[in-house]
Design an enzyme around this catalytic site. Structure first.
Site, PDB file in Angstrom:
ATOM      1  N   CYS A  99       0.846  -1.190   0.000  1.00  0.00           N
ATOM      2  CA  CYS A  99       0.000   0.000   0.000  1.00  0.00           C
ATOM      3  C   CYS A  99       0.885   1.244   0.000  1.00  0.00           C
ATOM      4  CB  CYS A  99      -0.916   0.030   1.216  1.00  0.00           C
ATOM      5  SG  CYS A  99      -1.872   1.557   1.280  1.00  0.00           S
ATOM      6  N   ASN A 116      -0.192  -4.120  -7.229  1.00  0.00           N
ATOM      7  CA  ASN A 116      -0.858  -3.069  -6.468  1.00  0.00           C
ATOM      8  C   ASN A 116      -0.699  -1.771  -7.277  1.00  0.00           C
ATOM      9  OD1 ASN A 116      -1.965  -1.430  -4.406  1.00  0.00           O
ATOM     10  ND2 ASN A 116      -1.191  -2.822  -2.839  1.00  0.00           N
ATOM     11  N   GLY A 176      -6.484   1.580 -12.819  1.00  0.00           N
ATOM     12  CA  GLY A 176      -7.365   1.807 -13.968  1.00  0.00           C
ATOM     13  C   GLY A 176      -6.714   1.364 -15.260  1.00  0.00           C
TER      14      GLY A 176
END
Lengths: 303, 256
Positions: A129, A192, A217
């Site tokens: 993350c 990720n 995306g």
């Protein structure tokens, strides 16, 4: 013609290879209002930490050409709330539950893994993350660190297979994929988000309150596809591909380069019905092309 | 809440860079009322997020919705160029909308700029209530935005470039009349500074009737899953989701 969409990943049977990606799908309740989430192969839940987290200030999202940047910062209600409130709902739904977990320290990762051991179908280790100051991607950049956290967590998971989610913001995706494998990961997922930035020219300020965010995306799909292909060549464990998948053709492309299953994330924002549409598209494609088993596609790229 | 194909029936500029659009829904939506919003694509694949807009009017059958928007970035720019007959996708209706107690008779609406738009359907949703609207606009050009609300509410308007002697903005306009009007509730939609001014006034003047604000935030999914459009709670730990828990909240419960 009878079609098989089912896949098996480290002993876990999935009714199809489509998994909702962590952070885009909550714990499934919202999309369950559009269609029964039982149709999913699996759901990777919102990144969960030991204690609740409030996440970053807003704005947390910016649109970029064919993509978005997000900096939610792992807002989540904590693992105990997940077990008490979300897990029963997810169990009822009948889809595979992959608990995405994150932490600030090695000890956090070990503790949350132990807490969830045996309670879910799979654990997805979020060491990638980009939107939190401590932990997250800090564990996911250097191969030695990837291997170390994987080993520590794997040791606690006596009952539940471990999926390690890799960051693309690294020197060599193959090295990190191998590091996860060497650390004992049962499978890996990638990519990720890619770290990015967007500016509001008029105000001369970053759009995101966090300044930078994770990009996802369709814009990232070619990068994701290349990295999944490289990772598939580097390891023997199953690879779950994600990054910009928004239709059934994207799914098949990721499977051709070797992904055993895929995750669909940002596309849910553009179209809440994208997952049922992908499933329908896959079936139609297979019928049209005389493919009776989706597993026959995996790794069949001609190079 | 559903995902449906929509067709643009009308999309025209009503004031400087402000547009009003009418959409025909392929699948009628039954549960629309004032204060809810829609999430609509902008007809260009490179803009992958739908744009959230407050529903400014709707028909009884749920086959048609209207919304107003200001051209602010690439997405709204693209939207403004779309011709009648263009097909888009929309998710609607979203959010909680304005939920008024049946015992409330007289309601004060406070709105700033584009914030007036979500109130457009109030007269339809609550035909038997008495509304007084205190509106603030930058200048007279935005007056066209009052067309819908003028059909069911008494209007008090102030313009930034022509401040009144006793009121520079909508909140002050409201405060001047508050004590004589006997309102049962206050509804507010506008920029953040307006919410803060209202919150201060409520505390300072000890105004104790229910007050609700309709918030705006950059959104991702629009349906409550992605946790992008959050707002801190004022009285409890944790965030609320503007899209799913709101956009309408009691003013005392959110940090503004």
């Amino acid at each position: 013609m009878k079609i098989n969409l089912g896949v098996e990943i480290c002993g876990v049977k999935f009714k199809n290879p489509i998994i909702a990606a962590s952070g885009t799908y909550g714990f499934g309740r919202e999309y369950n209002e559009f269609y029964p989430i039982s149709i999913l192969g699996g759901i990777s839940t919102k990144g969960t930490t030991l204690k609740p987290r409030l996440g970053n200030p807003t704005p947390r999202i910016a649109e970029t050409p064919s993509g978005i940047l997000n900096a939610v910062g792992l807002q989540n209600p904590g693992v105990e709330h997940f077990i008490e409130y979300d897990l029963p709902f997810l169990k009822e739904s009948g889809t595979n539950i992959i608990a995405n977990v994150a932490g600030s320290t090695l000890a956090d990762y070990e503790e949350i893994a132990e807490r969830l051991n045996g309670l879910v179908d799979m654990i997805e280790l979020n060491i990638s993350c980009p939107n939190v100051k401590e932990g997250g991607v800090a564990f996911g950049i250097k191969p030695e660190s990837v291997q170390n956290v994987t080993e520590k967590v794997k040791a606690r998971l006596t009952k539940t297979p471990l999926m390690v989610k890799l960051s693309p913001n690294v020197a060599s995706i193959s090295d990190n994929a191998k590091a996860a494998e060497n650390g004992g990961a049962d499978c890996i997922s990638l990519i990720n988000t890619l770290t990015g930035m967007a500016i509001d020219l008029e105000r001369r300020k970053p759009i995101l309150a966090n300044v930078t965010g994770g990009m996802s995306g369709p814009a990232v799909k070619p990068i994701a596809l290349r990295m999944v292909w490289e990772a598939c060549k580097a390891v023997k464990i199953p690879v779950i591909g994600l990054g910009g998948i928004s239709n059934y053709r994207d799914v098949l492309e990721f499977m051709l380069v070797g992904a055993s299953a895929v995750q669909v994330g940002t596309a849910n924002f553009s179209n809440p019905l994208v997952i049922p549409e992908i499933l329908e598209g896959l079936e139609n494609y297979m019928i049209k092309n005389g493919i009776d088993d989706i597993r026959d596609i995996v790794g069949k790229i001609n190079i | 809440m559903k995902e449906t194909k929509v067709i643009i029936e009308k999309n025209s500029e009503v004031a400087d860079s402000i547009y009003e659009a009418t959409l025909l829904l392929d699948e009628p939506a039954q549960d629309i009322w004032a204060g809810k919003f829609l999430n609509v694509s902008v007809g260009d694949g490179s803009h992958i997020l739908k744009r959230p807009f407050g529903i400014s009017d709707y028909d009884a059958k749920g086959e048609k919705v209207k919304f107003c928007y200001q051209v602010r970035g690439e997405g709204t720019e693209k939207l403004s160029k779309l011709k009648c007959g263009t097909e888009l996708m929309a998710t609607l209706p979203l959010g909680n909308g304005f939920l008024l107690d049946k015992n409330w008779k007289k309601i004060a609406i406070l709105a700033g700029g584009m914030g007036v738009c979500p109130f457009g359907g109030m007269g339809k949703s609550y035909p038997d209530k008495h509304f007084v609207a205190y509106l603030g606009f930058r200048n007279k050009k935005a007056e066209c935005l009052t067309k819908r609300i003028s059909r069911f509410a008494d209007l008090r308007i102030v313009y930034d470039d022509e401040p009144l002697e006793n009121a520079k903005n909508a909140v002050e306009l409201f405060l001047n009349e508050y004590e004589s009007e006997n309102f049962d509730a206050i509804l507010c939609c506008g920029p953040k500074p307006m919410f803060r001014a209202l919150k201060n006034a409520i505390e300072n003047r000890k105004i104790d009737i229910p007050c609700f604000v309709s918030l705006e935030e950059r959104m991702g999914c629009g349906v409550g899953a992605c946790l992008v459009c959050v707002c801190k709670q004022a009285k409890a730990e944790g965030n609320v989701r503007v899209c799913k828990d709101g956009p309408v909240f009691p003013i005392s419960e959110v940090e503004l």
